[in-house]
Design a protein around this motif. Structure first.
Motif, mmCIF file in Angstrom:
data_model
loop_
_atom_site.group_PDB
_atom_site.id
_atom_site.type_symbol
_atom_site.label_atom_id
_atom_site.label_comp_id
_atom_site.label_asym_id
_atom_site.label_seq_id
_atom_site.Cartn_x
_atom_site.Cartn_y
_atom_site.Cartn_z
ATOM 1 N N GLY A 104 10.703 -4.988 12.062
ATOM 2 C CA GLY A 104 10.541 -3.601 11.630
ATOM 3 C C GLY A 104 10.965 -3.408 10.191
ATOM 4 N N GLY A 105 12.074 -4.044 9.802
ATOM 5 C CA GLY A 105 12.536 -3.941 8.420
ATOM 6 C C GLY A 105 11.552 -4.551 7.443
ATOM 7 N N VAL A 106 10.976 -5.690 7.820
ATOM 8 C CA VAL A 106 10.005 -6.375 6.949
ATOM 9 C C VAL A 106 8.740 -5.530 6.811
ATOM 10 C CG1 VAL A 106 8.522 -8.392 6.724
ATOM 11 C CG2 VAL A 106 10.898 -8.666 7.486
ATOM 12 N N LEU A 107 8.208 -5.056 7.939
ATOM 13 C CA LEU A 107 6.968 -4.280 7.905
ATOM 14 C C LEU A 107 7.147 -2.958 7.178
ATOM 15 C CD1 LEU A 107 5.584 -4.893 11.529
ATOM 16 C CD2 LEU A 107 4.749 -5.868 9.388
ATOM 17 N N ALA A 108 8.324 -2.354 7.319
ATOM 18 C CA ALA A 108 8.568 -1.074 6.653
ATOM 19 C C ALA A 108 8.486 -1.206 5.145
ATOM 20 C CB ALA A 108 9.933 -0.527 7.064
ATOM 21 N N GLN A 109 8.886 -2.381 4.620
ATOM 22 C CA GLN A 109 8.813 -2.599 3.183
ATOM 23 C C GLN A 109 7.374 -2.733 2.704
ATOM 24 O OE1 GLN A 109 11.499 -2.314 1.201
ATOM 25 N NE2 GLN A 109 12.545 -1.823 3.128
ATOM 26 N N LEU A 133 28.133 -3.131 19.161
ATOM 27 C CA LEU A 133 28.618 -4.434 18.707
ATOM 28 C C LEU A 133 28.296 -4.661 17.228
ATOM 29 C CD1 LEU A 133 30.102 -6.991 19.415
ATOM 30 C CD2 LEU A 133 27.953 -7.963 20.290
ATOM 31 N N PRO A 134 27.085 -4.300 16.759
ATOM 32 C CA PRO A 134 26.831 -4.458 15.312
ATOM 33 C C PRO A 134 27.781 -3.630 14.443
ATOM 34 C CG PRO A 134 24.764 -4.176 16.500
ATOM 35 C CD PRO A 134 25.862 -3.877 17.472
ATOM 36 N N ILE A 135 28.288 -2.511 14.970
ATOM 37 C CA ILE A 135 29.196 -1.674 14.183
ATOM 38 C C ILE A 135 30.505 -2.401 13.902
ATOM 39 C CG2 ILE A 135 30.513 0.491 14.182
ATOM 40 C CD1 ILE A 135 27.529 0.789 13.661
ATOM 41 N N TYR A 136 30.920 -3.277 14.832
ATOM 42 C CA TYR A 136 32.128 -4.078 14.567
ATOM 43 C C TYR A 136 31.938 -4.904 13.300
ATOM 44 C CZ TYR A 136 35.047 -8.237 14.638
ATOM 45 O OH TYR A 136 35.874 -9.264 14.261
ATOM 46 N N THR A 181 26.084 -6.435 6.235
ATOM 47 C CA THR A 181 24.936 -5.539 6.169
ATOM 48 C C THR A 181 24.344 -5.389 7.569
ATOM 49 O OG1 THR A 181 23.349 -7.332 5.801
ATOM 50 C CG2 THR A 181 24.421 -6.378 3.846
ATOM 51 N N PRO A 182 23.517 -4.355 7.803
ATOM 52 C CA PRO A 182 22.864 -4.219 9.105
ATOM 53 C C PRO A 182 22.052 -5.464 9.486
ATOM 54 C CG PRO A 182 22.676 -2.170 7.903
ATOM 55 C CD PRO A 182 23.297 -3.166 6.959
ATOM 56 N N LEU A 183 21.370 -6.074 8.495
ATOM 57 C CA LEU A 183 20.579 -7.267 8.798
ATOM 58 C C LEU A 183 21.481 -8.428 9.212
ATOM 59 C CD1 LEU A 183 17.835 -8.646 8.908
ATOM 60 C CD2 LEU A 183 18.068 -9.178 6.469
ATOM 61 N N THR A 184 22.574 -8.635 8.500
ATOM 62 C CA THR A 184 23.498 -9.719 8.841
ATOM 63 C C THR A 184 24.156 -9.475 10.195
ATOM 64 O OG1 THR A 184 23.951 -10.055 6.489
ATOM 65 C CG2 THR A 184 25.490 -11.047 8.048
ATOM 66 N N SER A 185 24.477 -8.221 10.492
ATOM 67 C CA SER A 185 25.078 -7.911 11.787
ATOM 68 C C SER A 185 24.094 -8.197 12.917
ATOM 69 C CB SER A 185 25.530 -6.451 11.834
ATOM 70 O OG SER A 185 24.425 -5.566 11.864
ATOM 71 N N GLY A 186 22.797 -8.034 12.622
ATOM 72 C CA GLY A 186 21.785 -8.396 13.620
ATOM 73 C C GLY A 186 21.800 -9.884 13.909
ATOM 74 N N VAL A 187 22.045 -10.694 12.894
ATOM 75 C CA VAL A 187 22.167 -12.141 13.081
ATOM 76 C C VAL A 187 23.446 -12.475 13.846
ATOM 77 C CG1 VAL A 187 22.396 -14.364 11.902
ATOM 78 C CG2 VAL A 187 20.818 -12.625 11.008
ATOM 79 N N ALA A 215 29.041 3.119 8.575
ATOM 80 C CA ALA A 215 29.367 1.689 8.676
ATOM 81 C C ALA A 215 28.249 0.818 8.127
ATOM 82 C CB ALA A 215 29.645 1.318 10.133
ATOM 83 N N GLY A 216 27.016 1.272 8.255
ATOM 84 C CA GLY A 216 25.883 0.466 7.827
ATOM 85 C C GLY A 216 25.467 0.650 6.386
#
Length: 557
Positions: free
Chosen positions: A182-187, A321-324, A332-338, A480-481
């Motif tokens: 979604g992040g890639v396509l949005a760009q 969990l990503p908020i931690y 970053t939000p992307l790194t937290s996804g990883v 946080a993000g």
């Protein structure tokens, strides 16, 4: 209360002979499956992938979409309309599929899902996009129910966990890649966030139209068929659930929880929901969409409670969990996804393994105990994570958490179905999917209330008035993000970290307590036989229009 009665040909057999008989049943059932069966399963997996992708791909693309369409004020509805529509329609879909068969409702659901995504991708204003997401949600809700139901029609209870495990694994893969994609396509172009689902939908229709041939008992006229639909009950239900969801979605975001805009819809919604269940048990309702027998059955109602808790806790983890990582590890939000990939990657094969164990041994209580025990332990461990926690800790804790999710999420529906007559498969599956989605909604709402309340309680720890303003009023989750925490002066940053740690720790402790409660609920479940026989009026037809051979099993409600 319900119990299963063994087939007459297995009465009086020793355990070894029964095991051998079960193996024979499995082999005979598998041998009856031809190309059409596997193509139907494949098409179900494809549309599962698309619906899971649709639910998650929008999360990272939504800021870009709202900016382009000027829909900042409608952000909440753009984010939640899909879930709103999908949840409300589920019991109606379950009931009508008993009347009109599975084929027409399933094809209609896929068509609605396709049209909704096409309109969403072509939207020129927020109202058009919200309307498109309603259409997509109506289709998605039908797909959720009917995909489970078609598997239930074609596969014995004992094997359903295995097939559901594969489907959930595929959907989980879509869930993992959705936010990144979604992040890639949005760009590039946010419209492809919706258009990307169209090829999956078209291929699904191309397979289902010729091969999804399921028998059902047809009424002599359309008027007789329509007379069986519980229109009054479904109107009450949709109106009531709309009120509840309206309050839950707007509470704490668009309006404060104390506002009448939040309280009135919730009160009206829950009162209407009670009226709906009274109607379902009354003589007025000839064919309920949520039969009272489901809620009078000890095992079925316990499993529905477990479904609500398991799905709520899953959403709890997915959202917080990503908020931690974003708040205490300054990612970053992307790194937290990883960083949350250990949970998703381990969960996928575990779901498949759980389905296999359910098929092999037909035992489920131990699986549920292990699942909720692991979930409770993992959530408790998450509460000790702080800014100094090493990578090995949060990876290991996520692995334990994935064991819990892998054991619970795919093993509950077969037990609900085993506890009820096969004739209740459609309404039970519709109810299960509604409870599952309702759990997802509460899995966002309840932790948000806890998190925001704890942040407000500890805001005095932050000396900067400007930062307190950025964190207050429910804004801490989004803050946080932004990456701003890592840029704060070290003293203020330490204070902010303390606020987030306290809120997250409380949130995980509450979740651990809920999971422990679910562990205790498993004691209420009965030990039922997961049948290898299959008794259904909706079996598959072969190319000559004949039914695939199935074995019968008797069920006493």
């Amino acid at each position: 209360m319900s119990a299963t009665r063994p087939d007459s040909n297995s009465a009086g057999l020793s355990e070894a002979e029964k095991d051998h008989s079960t193996e024979v049943d499995i082999q005979e059932t598998k041998s009856s499956r031809g190309l059409a069966f596997w193509l139907v399963v494949l098409s179900g997996c494809l549309i599962d992938f698309a619906t899971a992708l649709d639910a998650t791909i929008i999360t990272t693309a939504l800021p870009k979409i709202t900016t382009n369409l000027g829909g900042q004020q409608q952000y909440v509805w753009l984010a939640n309309t899909y879930v709103f529509a999908a949840t409300a329609v589920m019991p109606f879909v379950g009931q009508t599929s008993n009347i009109f068969g599975r084929r027409i409702p399933m094809l209609l659901s896929v068509v609605l899902f396709t049209i909704g995504n096409a309109i969403a991708g072509a939207s020129i204003n927020p109202a058009m996009l919200i309307g498109a997401r309603v259409v997509t949600g109506l289709g998605g809700g039908g797909i959720f129910v009917l995909n489970d139901l078609i598997i239930s029609d074609l596969v014995p209870v004992r094997e359903r966990g295995q097939f559901l495990g594969f489907r959930i694994a595929i959907a989980t893969i879509a869930t993992i890649i959705g936010p990144v994609l979604g992040g890639v396509l949005a760009q590039a172009s946010w419209r492809w966030v919706f258009f990307i689902n169209l090829p999956f939908s078209v291929i699904t229709l191309a397979i289902m139209i010729p091969f999804l041939r399921l028998k059902h008992k047809r009424e002599p006229t359309w008027a007789r068929a329509l007379a069986r639909v519980d229109f009054l009950g479904n109107i009450i239900f949709v109106g009531s659930i709309s009120g509840v969801l309206f309050g839950l979605i707007n509470g704490g975001t668009t309006f404060p929880w104390s506002s009448w805009h939040t309280i009135v819809p919730l009160v009206i919604g829950f009162v209407g929901w009670a009226v709906f269940h009274i109607h379902q048990a009354s003589p007025i309702c000839k064919e309920p969409s949520m039969p009272p027998l489901i809620f009078a059955n000890r095992t079925a109602v316990t499993c529905l409670a477990l479904t609500f808790i398991a799905c709520g806790l899953l959403e709890w983890v997915v959202y917080f969990l990503p908020i931690y990582f974003q708040s205490l590890k300054n990612t970053t939000p992307l790194t937290s996804g990883v960083d949350v990939l250990p949970f998703s990657i381990i969960y996928v094969p575990l779901a498949v393994v759980t389905g296999g164990l359910l098929t092999k041994f037909g035992k489920y209580k131990l699986i549920h105990w292990v699942g909720f025990a692991a979930t409770s332990i993992a959530l408790g461990l998450l509460s000790i994570l702080d800014i100094h926690s090493p990578t090995v800790e949060w990876v290991f804790f996520q692995i334990i958490l994935s064991i819990g999710a892998g054991c619970t999420l795919i093993s509950i529906l077969p037990v609900i179905q085993a506890s009820l007559p096969e004739s209740y498969a459609a309404t039970a599956t519709g109810t299960f999917n509604f409870v599952r989605n309702f759990g997802f909604v509460w899995g966002i709402t309840l932790p948000s209330i806890i998190f925001n309340a704890k942040v407000e309680q500890n805001l005095h720890l932050v000396q900067s008035a400007a930062v307190r303003q950025l964190l207050g009023g429910g804004a801490a989750y989004g803050y946080a993000g932004t990456g701003a925490i890592g840029k704060l002066p070290s003293g203020i940053q330490a204070q902010v970290h303390r606020v987030y740690y306290s809120a997250l720790s409380t949130l995980w402790q509450a979740a651990a307590g809920i999971a422990a409660g679910a562990f205790l609920l498993v004691f209420i479940e009965k030990r039922l036989e997961l049948r290898m026989g299959l008794e259904t009026d909706f079996g598959m037809e072969d190319s000559q229009g004949k039914d695939f051979p199935v074995k019968e099993s008797e069920v006493i409600a």
